[in-house]
Design a protein around this motif. Structure first.
Motif, PDB file in Angstrom:
ATOM      1  N   ALA A  31       0.819  -1.212   0.000  1.00  0.00           N
ATOM      2  CA  ALA A  31       0.000   0.000   0.000  1.00  0.00           C
ATOM      3  C   ALA A  31       0.852   1.261   0.000  1.00  0.00           C
ATOM      4  N   ASN A  32       2.091   1.153   0.476  1.00  0.00           N
ATOM      5  CA  ASN A  32       2.981   2.330   0.524  1.00  0.00           C
ATOM      6  C   ASN A  32       4.420   1.879   0.240  1.00  0.00           C
ATOM      7  N   PRO A  33       4.719   1.508  -1.006  1.00  0.00           N
ATOM      8  CA  PRO A  33       6.048   0.960  -1.332  1.00  0.00           C
ATOM      9  C   PRO A  33       7.175   1.971  -1.265  1.00  0.00           C
ATOM     10  N   SER A  34       6.859   3.232  -1.048  1.00  0.00           N
ATOM     11  CA  SER A  34       7.904   4.253  -0.942  1.00  0.00           C
ATOM     12  C   SER A  34       8.510   4.314   0.452  1.00  0.00           C
ATOM     13  N   TYR A  35       7.892   3.628   1.427  1.00  0.00           N
ATOM     14  CA  TYR A  35       8.390   3.693   2.801  1.00  0.00           C
ATOM     15  C   TYR A  35       9.288   2.484   3.060  1.00  0.00           C
ATOM     16  N   GLU A  36      10.591   2.711   2.944  1.00  0.00           N
ATOM     17  CA  GLU A  36      11.564   1.616   2.938  1.00  0.00           C
ATOM     18  C   GLU A  36      11.592   0.778   4.212  1.00  0.00           C
ATOM     19  N   PRO A  37      11.510   1.345   5.426  1.00  0.00           N
ATOM     20  CA  PRO A  37      11.576   0.489   6.617  1.00  0.00           C
ATOM     21  C   PRO A  37      10.530  -0.625   6.636  1.00  0.00           C
ATOM     22  N   VAL A  38       9.304  -0.308   6.228  1.00  0.00           N
ATOM     23  CA  VAL A  38       8.261  -1.337   6.225  1.00  0.00           C
ATOM     24  C   VAL A  38       8.466  -2.303   5.064  1.00  0.00           C
TER      25      VAL A  38
END
Length: 266
Positions: free
Chosen positions: A54-61
């Motif tokens: 859902a949010n592939p731009s947030y690297e930690p997750v």
């Protein structure tokens, strides 16, 4: 602490608004966190995957989801997430390194090699991508290519002691796998350890690896120096005293061996 929490260590440029996190991603992450707390790792894994998609731009997750997928032997799911994340502009070398690892787990070696190469290009002073790539070549019995990858890593400037001792360990593994007395590879490994020693590391783990590395290469005097430096900084580490005692016994320095054994017994 939740991965989506804001951190003061990464301030936004003046005038730039805090990026909006999709509500769906937040909901999946919160559910994953809840499943983790309740000891339901399989359910948590799926929710982490959904949060990453859902949010592939947030690297930690993204990397957490990929790591869990690979650990759970679900590389195809990791590839789905990482392919989406690396399709974004300015995707990091870390994401490509994980993608290479996931492709390798599925046997898609050419894709794994390509992803690992991209990871090296993006972060040439991070060892993980070199390790992945060398391992892929060794699995395909391409020993010359594997050695070339290690040599490429060894040529990187301004590397820290941790990078150097870990790379020396990769050379030692290469020699063990090949059951080889390759003088060039041995020389590279020792050169890396010598470079690390000159940096005067003060980290317990690095000093321990430094001593072990010298021992594996048949350099007991240099191993002794590293172990003694470690004990000067961390005198409570009895494991190293045991290694020193063994080293002294092998070289018939019985007095020094006795000193170390008595220190262990105290």
């Amino acid at each position: 602490r939740p991965a989506y929490a804001k951190t003061a260590s990464r301030p936004l440029p003046r005038g730039q608004a805090e990026p909006e996190v999709p509500v769906q991603a937040l909901a999946h992450f919160a559910t994953a966190f809840s499943h983790d707390l309740n000891g339901k790792p399989d359910l948590a894994l799926e929710e982490y995957c959904q949060a990453a998609l859902a949010n592939p731009s947030y690297e930690p997750v993204v990397t957490e989801a990929a790591r869990r997928c690979i650990r759970s032997k679900k590389p195809e799911r990791a590839i789905e997430i990482l392919a989406k994340a690396t399709g974004l502009p300015d995707a990091s070398g870390t994401l490509y390194a994980w993608l290479g690892l996931a492709y390798g787990q599925t046997g898609k070696n050419q894709l794994a090699i390509a992803a690992s190469r991209t990871a090296i290009k993006k972060m040439p002073q991070a060892l993980a991508a070199y390790q992945n790539l060398a391992q892929l070549y060794l699995q395909g019995n391409k020993t010359n290519e594997a050695r070339a990858v290690l040599d490429e890593a060894a040529r990187q400037p301004a590397t820290d002691a941790g990078f150097l001792v870990d790379l020396a360990d990769l050379y030692s593994r290469y020699l063990r796998i090949q059951d080889s007395k390759n003088a060039v590879a041995q020389g590279r490994a020792q050169g890396l350890l010598d470079r690390a020693a000159k940096l005067n590391p003060r980290n317990l783990l690095i000093l321990h690896k430094l001593g072990d590395g010298y021992l594996q290469l048949g350099q007991p005097a240099k191993a002794e120096t590293a172990y003694l430096q470690l004990l000067t900084l961390f005198p409570e580490v009895s494991l190293v005293r045991g290694k020193l005692a063994d080293l002294y016994l092998r070289s018939k320095q019985f007095g020094k061996a006795s000193e170390q054994l008595q220190a262990i017994a105290r």
